[in-house]
Design an enzyme around this catalytic site. Structure first.
Site, PDB file in Angstrom:
ATOM      1  N   SER A 148       0.848  -1.189   0.000  1.00 22.52           N
ATOM      2  CA  SER A 148       0.000   0.000   0.000  1.00 22.52           C
ATOM      3  C   SER A 148       0.882   1.237   0.000  1.00 22.52           C
ATOM      4  O   SER A 148       1.955   1.242   0.625  1.00 22.52           O
ATOM      5  CB  SER A 148      -0.892   0.016   1.249  1.00 22.52           C
ATOM      6  OG  SER A 148      -1.515   1.277   1.415  1.00 22.52           O
ATOM      7  N   TYR A 164      -1.101  -0.761  10.748  1.00 24.01           N
ATOM      8  CA  TYR A 164      -1.255  -1.166   9.352  1.00 24.01           C
ATOM      9  C   TYR A 164      -0.184  -0.555   8.447  1.00 24.01           C
ATOM     10  O   TYR A 164       0.483  -1.278   7.688  1.00 24.01           O
ATOM     11  CB  TYR A 164      -2.645  -0.777   8.834  1.00 24.01           C
ATOM     12  CG  TYR A 164      -2.838  -1.068   7.366  1.00 24.01           C
ATOM     13  CD1 TYR A 164      -3.043  -2.368   6.928  1.00 24.01           C
ATOM     14  CD2 TYR A 164      -2.786  -0.048   6.417  1.00 24.01           C
ATOM     15  CE1 TYR A 164      -3.197  -2.652   5.576  1.00 24.01           C
ATOM     16  CE2 TYR A 164      -2.941  -0.319   5.064  1.00 24.01           C
ATOM     17  CZ  TYR A 164      -3.145  -1.617   4.641  1.00 24.01           C
ATOM     18  OH  TYR A 164      -3.288  -1.888   3.309  1.00 24.01           O
TER      19      TYR A 164
END
Length: 241
Positions: A148, A164
């Site tokens: 990501s 995350y």
């Protein structure tokens, strides 16, 4: 095995829904036999049934990326079923709890951090190392790790999620380590960011479809032998580390 059956086989982890399912569908459309890796038996079976109805040669593999025994059993199942592995897409990932400041760095819940790392980083290592012998049997093996832009230290994109986002930073680092270690083999390893996709993962809030998110993964999964190694890419090209 290659002489008997030249069908290419791909394993997609977390493939029962969302981007993982779209990746499985896309690989199937490109002629791959697709192993749908997922923990939940019912969801896995439903995904396989749906893919087969669309003409994809799919089969299910019970796979919990956080469980050593499950990963080992999945690798054995793949060896029995296919004998080799041509593509591994490490798609399985979790965002982790955010309630009560659980991912605010100043109040970071270490249990949340451990849980996220166990799936998003350790899970990738578990699966990759378990199936690496099968990948090395393939003529042009590819590994794609789902990352990501939130893991980019340069972009520092997205909301503050202190479990995350760093998990994806570490995944990027692990990706480069694999690429360096496997540089003198046919195994091509890269990381991909699918973008902000409307899935259960994002509460269906993203502007992109799972198919749009899968596009960069499919490109990296089918790179030519002289394609890039150890990179981080999205639809726009190279993502800053």
């Amino acid at each position: 095995m290659d002489g008997v059956n030249d069908t290419k086989t791909a394993l997609v982890t977390g493939a029962n829904k969302g981007i993982g399912l779209a990746i499985a569908r896309g690989l199937g459309a490109r002629g791959f036999r697709v192993a749908v890796g997922a923990r939940d038996e019912d969801r896995r079976a439903a995904a396989v049934e749906g893919l087969r109805a669309e003409g994809v040669d799919a089969f299910g593999v019970a796979l919990d990326v956080t469980d050593d025994a499950s990963v080992a059993a999945a690798a054995q199942a793949l060896e029995r079923e296919a004998g080799r592995l041509d593509v591994l897409v490490n798609n399985a990932g979790i965002a982790g709890r955010t309630d009560g400041g659980a991912q605010d760095p100043t109040t970071l819940d270490l249990d949340v951090l451990r849980t996220v790392l166990d799936t998003n980083v350790l899970g990738v290592v578990r699966v990759t190392n378990a199936v690496l012998p099968l990948l090395l049997r393939a003529p042009a093996p590819r590994i794609v790790n789902l990352s990501s832009t939130m893991g980019s230290l340069g972009l520092q994109a997205g909301p503050i999620l202190a479990a995350y986002a760093p998990s994806k930073t570490m995944l990027n680092g692990i990706t480069t380590q694999y690429a360096r270690r496997l540089a003198d083999t046919p195994v091509v390893v890269n990381a991909a960011c699918p973008g902000y996709v409307a899935t259960d993962f994002t509460g269906h809030d993203g502007p992109r479809t799972p198919e749009e998110g899968a596009a960069v993964v499919l490109r990296l999964a089918t790179l030519p032998d002289d394609g890039p190694r150890g990179g981080f890419f999205d639809d726009g090209g190279v993502v800053p580390w």
